[in-house]
Design a protein around this motif. Structure first.
Motif, PDB file in Angstrom:
ATOM      1  N   SER A 191      43.459  -2.930  69.985  1.00  0.00           N
ATOM      2  CA  SER A 191      43.142  -3.665  68.753  1.00  0.00           C
ATOM      3  C   SER A 191      43.031  -2.702  67.575  1.00  0.00           C
ATOM      4  O   SER A 191      42.679  -1.535  67.749  1.00  0.00           O
ATOM      5  CB  SER A 191      41.830  -4.436  68.907  1.00  0.00           C
ATOM      6  N   ALA A 192      43.328  -3.218  66.385  1.00  0.00           N
ATOM      7  CA  ALA A 192      43.214  -2.402  65.176  1.00  0.00           C
ATOM      8  C   ALA A 192      43.082  -3.304  63.970  1.00  0.00           C
ATOM      9  O   ALA A 192      43.517  -4.466  63.972  1.00  0.00           O
ATOM     10  CB  ALA A 192      44.414  -1.485  65.018  1.00  0.00           C
ATOM     11  N   THR A 195      37.397  -0.673  69.019  1.00  0.00           N
ATOM     12  CA  THR A 195      36.985  -0.955  70.387  1.00  0.00           C
ATOM     13  C   THR A 195      36.953  -2.473  70.564  1.00  0.00           C
ATOM     14  O   THR A 195      37.054  -3.238  69.593  1.00  0.00           O
ATOM     15  CB  THR A 195      35.588  -0.386  70.678  1.00  0.00           C
ATOM     16  N   SER A 196      36.760  -2.923  71.792  1.00  0.00           N
ATOM     17  CA  SER A 196      36.701  -4.356  72.047  1.00  0.00           C
ATOM     18  C   SER A 196      35.544  -5.009  71.288  1.00  0.00           C
ATOM     19  O   SER A 196      35.703  -6.082  70.694  1.00  0.00           O
ATOM     20  CB  SER A 196      36.555  -4.605  73.551  1.00  0.00           C
ATOM     21  N   ASP A 197      34.383  -4.351  71.266  1.00  0.00           N
ATOM     22  CA  ASP A 197      33.226  -4.902  70.554  1.00  0.00           C
ATOM     23  C   ASP A 197      33.479  -4.951  69.046  1.00  0.00           C
ATOM     24  O   ASP A 197      33.097  -5.916  68.370  1.00  0.00           O
ATOM     25  CB  ASP A 197      31.975  -4.067  70.842  1.00  0.00           C
ATOM     26  N   ARG A 214      33.690  -8.191  66.464  1.00  0.00           N
ATOM     27  CA  ARG A 214      32.897  -8.290  65.236  1.00  0.00           C
ATOM     28  C   ARG A 214      33.772  -8.672  64.049  1.00  0.00           C
ATOM     29  O   ARG A 214      33.415  -9.565  63.264  1.00  0.00           O
ATOM     30  CB  ARG A 214      32.213  -6.960  64.964  1.00  0.00           C
ATOM     31  N   PHE A 215      34.927  -8.041  63.938  1.00  0.00           N
ATOM     32  CA  PHE A 215      35.812  -8.359  62.821  1.00  0.00           C
ATOM     33  C   PHE A 215      36.446  -9.735  62.994  1.00  0.00           C
ATOM     34  O   PHE A 215      36.690 -10.447  62.011  1.00  0.00           O
ATOM     35  CB  PHE A 215      36.886  -7.278  62.660  1.00  0.00           C
ATOM     36  N   GLU A 216      36.703 -10.126  64.241  1.00  0.00           N
ATOM     37  CA  GLU A 216      37.272 -11.459  64.459  1.00  0.00           C
ATOM     38  C   GLU A 216      36.310 -12.536  63.954  1.00  0.00           C
ATOM     39  O   GLU A 216      36.741 -13.533  63.366  1.00  0.00           O
ATOM     40  CB  GLU A 216      37.570 -11.678  65.943  1.00  0.00           C
TER      41      GLU A 216
END
Length: 300
Positions: free
Chosen positions: A74-75, A129-131, A135-137
């Protein structure tokens, strides 16, 4: 004239029945699901007339003129209208959200182009990271939900939330002074140089010509000796004035070769070269290809 991809063209590639939001302010803003976008591959190497903040999950590469970034998981990716790029998907499954807006949408705030994440590729691609991605999602989902609300001041709320997203991303960048804000005379001079360099671009028609294309030509309007300018730029940016100028000219040359039908002679003249063969030698030195070779092989 060198063309920009418009917001209208973007919406031609959206597979959704949901209408674009209508806001009370001048300027466009929307949040789209990446899965609803039909993005041709390879993704065109081009300029757009809008900004994007993309939250993407999936293996892909982002190609700028002189840099490539790989996204494995993810980015968060920030793109601005002036900087052409190409997005290459490597995995079939790609998901996420895309926040699309025009500069006019932020006309009551600090000019959006002054934020570091929209200035340099090195700050524009932020692995997550996944976390962090989760958070951004949640922020993207909040923005998307707000666009469908009937809150009278939702345009102000949306702008504030986007700025919050930008600041959260910038706080995650490495420590240092990526903002380009000058703290002493040397830094101020280096900043004035890069600003003056940037203002010469883009070249929008073949009657336009670079007037400043050497260190000495920049020193005169800045009111300093060329040696002092060279020392200041090298000390602050760790790159020479010649490197800065060459990189900007090569970036613009790549764009003009790919997206206009101008002759090599016309492009050379617009970029400040008196002779086309001088431009060809300069281009080959920095890209290992002649302009004609690059034009034949460039993706469209």
């Amino acid at each position: 004239m060198a063309a920009f991809l418009s917001v209208e063209n973007l919406y031609k590639n959206i597979h959704t029945d949901q209408p674009a939001p209508v806001l009370a302010v001048t300027g466009h803003f929307d949040v789209l699901k990446l899965e609803d976008l039909h993005i041709p591959q390879p993704h065109p190497y081009n300029r757009r007339d809008y900004y994007k903040i993309s939250l993407v999950t999936g293996h892909s590469f982002i190609h700028y003129a002189r840099q490539t970034f790989e996204i494995r998981e993810s980015a968060l990716v920030f793109t601005n209208p002036m900087l052409p790029y190409q997005w290459e998907r490597k995995s079939e499954e790609q998901r996420g959200y895309v926040c699309v807006f025009t500069e006019a949408f932020f006309n009551q705030f600090l000019p959006i182009k002054q934020y570091p994440v929209f200035q340099q590729p090195a700050y524009a691609v932020l692995p997550l990271t996944s976390d962090e991605a989760d958070r951004f999602e949640s922020l993207f989902l909040q923005l998307k939900a707000e666009l469908q609300s009937d809150y009278a001041y939702k345009d102000d709320f949306v702008r504030t939330q986007v700025l919050n997203l930008i600041h959260l991303a910038q706080k995650m960048q490495p420590a240092g002074n990526p903002t380009g804000v000058a703290t002493n005379a040397t830094e101020r001079l280096a900043t004035l140089f890069t600003d003056l360099l940037d203002r010469q671009f883009p070249i929008e028609n073949n009657d336009q010509r670079l007037s400043l294309h050497t260190a000495a030509s920049f020193a005169e309007p800045l009111g300093v000796h060329v040696n002092y300018l060279n020392r200041a730029v090298k000390e602050v940016t760790n790159k020479t004035t010649s490197q800065w100028i060459a990189e900007k000219i090569i970036l613009e040359a790549r764009y003009l070769l790919t997206h206009t039908s101008w002759t090599i002679t016309d492009i050379a003249w617009s970029l400040g070269f008196e002779e086309a063969n001088h431009f060809s030698a300069f281009f080959k030195k920095h890209t290992q290809q002649t302009p004609n070779q690059f034009r034949k092989l460039a993706p469209v």
